[in-house]
Design a protein around this motif. Structure first.
Motif, mmCIF file in Angstrom:
data_model
loop_
_atom_site.group_PDB
_atom_site.id
_atom_site.type_symbol
_atom_site.label_atom_id
_atom_site.label_comp_id
_atom_site.label_asym_id
_atom_site.label_seq_id
_atom_site.Cartn_x
_atom_site.Cartn_y
_atom_site.Cartn_z
ATOM 1 N N SER A 1 0.830 -1.192 0.000
ATOM 2 C CA SER A 1 0.000 0.000 0.000
ATOM 3 C C SER A 1 0.870 1.249 0.000
ATOM 4 O O SER A 1 1.767 1.391 0.816
ATOM 5 C CB SER A 1 -0.921 0.012 1.223
ATOM 6 N N ILE B 1 -0.334 4.187 0.564
ATOM 7 C CA ILE B 1 -0.941 5.110 1.529
ATOM 8 C C ILE B 1 -1.427 4.317 2.726
ATOM 9 O O ILE B 1 -1.405 3.090 2.720
ATOM 10 C CB ILE B 1 -2.122 5.890 0.902
ATOM 11 N N ASP B 2 -1.893 5.009 3.735
ATOM 12 C CA ASP B 2 -2.472 4.362 4.913
ATOM 13 C C ASP B 2 -3.773 3.693 4.505
ATOM 14 O O ASP B 2 -4.757 4.360 4.193
ATOM 15 C CB ASP B 2 -2.722 5.401 6.006
ATOM 16 N N SER B 3 -3.783 2.382 4.456
ATOM 17 C CA SER B 3 -4.968 1.651 4.002
ATOM 18 C C SER B 3 -6.098 1.672 5.022
ATOM 19 O O SER B 3 -7.190 1.188 4.751
ATOM 20 C CB SER B 3 -4.605 0.205 3.651
ATOM 21 N N ASN B 4 -5.847 2.239 6.200
ATOM 22 C CA ASN B 4 -6.906 2.356 7.201
ATOM 23 C C ASN B 4 -7.801 3.568 6.963
ATOM 24 O O ASN B 4 -8.801 3.739 7.659
ATOM 25 C CB ASN B 4 -6.305 2.447 8.608
ATOM 26 N N VAL B 5 -7.451 4.422 5.994
ATOM 27 C CA VAL B 5 -8.306 5.562 5.658
ATOM 28 C C VAL B 5 -9.624 5.004 5.133
ATOM 29 O O VAL B 5 -9.652 4.240 4.181
ATOM 30 C CB VAL B 5 -7.637 6.482 4.605
ATOM 31 N N ARG C 1 -8.873 8.276 -0.033
ATOM 32 C CA ARG C 1 -7.809 7.367 -0.487
ATOM 33 C C ARG C 1 -7.464 7.642 -1.944
ATOM 34 O O ARG C 1 -6.298 7.680 -2.331
ATOM 35 C CB ARG C 1 -8.219 5.908 -0.309
#
Length: 72
Positions: A35, A37-41, A47
């Protein structure tokens, strides 16, 4: 541990090594994903905006599903 080396990534004339640690056993032929980016977004649009600078649209199952839901 899995080691990926990207010779095209250079900082201060030195190649950068990126190390990944597997949290489960990986079999030959298994797909590995990374990922950017932060996949928790949670928000799909957020995203998508975060990925814009990378020059591609994410095609992971989560984003494809959320994109489809957004179009409905």
């Amino acid at each position: 541990m899995i080691l990926f080396f990207f010779p095209s990534i250079v900082k201060n004339d030195q190649p950068i090594e990126i190390h990944f640690i597997a949290l489960k056993n990986i079999k030959k032929g298994d797909e590995l994903n990374f990922s950017y980016i932060d996949s928790n977004v949670i928000n799909y649009q957020t995203r998508r905006e975060m990925l814009k600078d990378y020059g591609f649209v994410c095609q992971c199952p989560r984003c494809l599903k959320e994109e489809k839901l957004e179009k409905e």
